[in-house]
Design an enzyme around this catalytic site. Sequence first.
Site, PDB file in Angstrom:
ATOM      1  N   CYS A   2      43.816  42.368  44.665  1.00  0.00           N
ATOM      2  CA  CYS A   2      43.276  40.667  44.819  1.00  0.00           C
ATOM      3  C   CYS A   2      42.135  40.737  43.950  1.00  0.00           C
ATOM      4  CB  CYS A   2      42.849  40.788  46.273  1.00  0.00           C
ATOM      5  SG  CYS A   2      44.705  40.977  46.699  1.00  0.00           S
ATOM      6  N   ASN A  75      40.184  44.478  49.019  1.00  0.00           N
ATOM      7  CA  ASN A  75      40.766  44.328  47.689  1.00  0.00           C
ATOM      8  C   ASN A  75      40.972  45.943  47.373  1.00  0.00           C
ATOM      9  OD1 ASN A  75      41.131  44.520  44.959  1.00  0.00           O
ATOM     10  ND2 ASN A  75      38.805  44.687  44.138  1.00  0.00           N
TER      11      ASN A  75
END
Length: 591
Positions: A2, A75
Amino acid sequence: MCGICGEVRFDGAQPSPLAQARMMEAIAPRGPDGSGLVIHGNAALGHRRLSIIDLSEKARQPMVDAELGLTIAFNGCIYNYPELRAELEGKGYRFFSHGDTEVILKAWHAWGTDCVTRFHGMFAFVIHERDSGRVVMARDRFGIKPLYLAKVGNAIRFASFLPALLKSGDVDTSINRIALHHYMTFHAVVPPPHTIVNGVTKLPPATIRVIEPDGRETDRLYWNPSYRRDPAMGNLSSTEWRDLVLDALRTAVRRRMVADVPVGVLLSGGVDSSLIVGLLAEMGQKDLMTFSVGFESANGETGDEFVYSDIVAKRFGTDHHQIFVPSERLLETLPGVFAAMSEPMVSYDNAGFYLLAQEVSKHIRVVQSGQGADEVFGGYHWYPPLARSNDVTRDYAKVFFDRSHGTLSKQLNPEWLTGSDVSLEFVDRHLQAPGAETPVDAALRLDSQVMLVDDPVKRVDNMTMAWGLEARVPFLDHELVELAAKIPPEEKLRDGGKGVLKDAARLVVPAEVIDRKKGYFPVPQLKYVDGPYLDMVRDALTSQAARERGIFRQEYLAQLFQNPSDHITPLRGSELWQVGLLEIWLQTQGV
């Protein structure tokens, strides 16, 4: 998996929604599957999602745990999240999702700053505590996942992508002279906290930072392996070391198959990526997709290694994709490559990874890649001479540095010079630090903890995430690296380098892939700057913006323009490409 961004304020004001919107737009390619923004109290957290684990909306981010009063933007991937979840459930924690993001929240609540020591994976995350206003930031042991920071007034902004911070506004974009010295000297490696612009820093790897509501920061370095011999392993034979390495690598590769979508492999044809393919086949992986990229030859230098990747693909029956890039496509792609760089990165294979990721992302979302094997197992040519070194710092600099401090002083205009040789001083501090038994151990530690982070690993993350593709690197499994650090240097350096790893590979992959000259990701058109590539670089370095910046002496640039192929660095890089790429990146980012 991400992109994350956000802002934390320390003056009671609400974070800027406009700044969040600008950053979210800049990180959009990293997460094409969804977006989210949470603003609460003194913090705003933004997220762009690439769905890999728990594809449901329950796993969307930023994730808010109302019961614990925690919000996270994360992430990466925690490979051992199922085991951690079971342990946390045993402590009484209740889960509303099925992925790894919520496990981080519960782990922080249960174990505090010790939580990161339990994670196997790659990660950068930011947690906001609702009740205290405290913020927690962390980065994985090797900095596989980036986290950039900018102090703006009474706030700190963060993002997975440096240009996102520049686009948020009010960031100091003046050039960092220390970072410039590193870029020009330490082969474009700019160690944290520096970046090329003064207004942006980066959280160091293996670091967890707690920021109090008044802005006070506390950092903890949570991982620093010893590069000394373990007496309990002192009598191990080469065969025993081989078996330990192969078992640890099997575990590392298996861990990185955790996903709710298919996982492929970037297959260069070298021993490292070939070994990953072989181990996956050994584990019974069916319909494994593999991908290779090649370029046109230039100056008699071959631009692909398809002959070797084809051998591996045929041996293990993979669904292989061979991507050939003609010269005209490479040229038209370069602006996208430059825009995808979080920092100026001089290595030619940025273009290779960018184009490869573009194609791979049409098929799958996750790949394994062979980065890190050379830095962990001693595969580079500069390690063997260090075995006899009496001055590891200067001997390392001779083979790795692009130029000396004295040479640099003749190439930069005076106002851009640092007072001392900051790059050599940095390397010396790292090489001389306790915990490394031999000069080779010290160099391997430097390369795996510093060079690897801000060169190979960064370029793979930048170029793959530009297309919403997640790259996992089993050679940077921290338990595998801890084992490798204990192996005597002579076991690594024999057989032309990576000896113990090649021994392990012989049990898995074809010999012709192992017993070959070491290859690199070849993009010869960029190594020999000529024709339209020379025009592009010259235009950037003679532009008004470059003249006003005035970093390089005009007589030095004139020498480079006259005959670029005469100015090649010790690591076979083009000096013209190096200085030109810096200026192109600055202009691309509006600096």
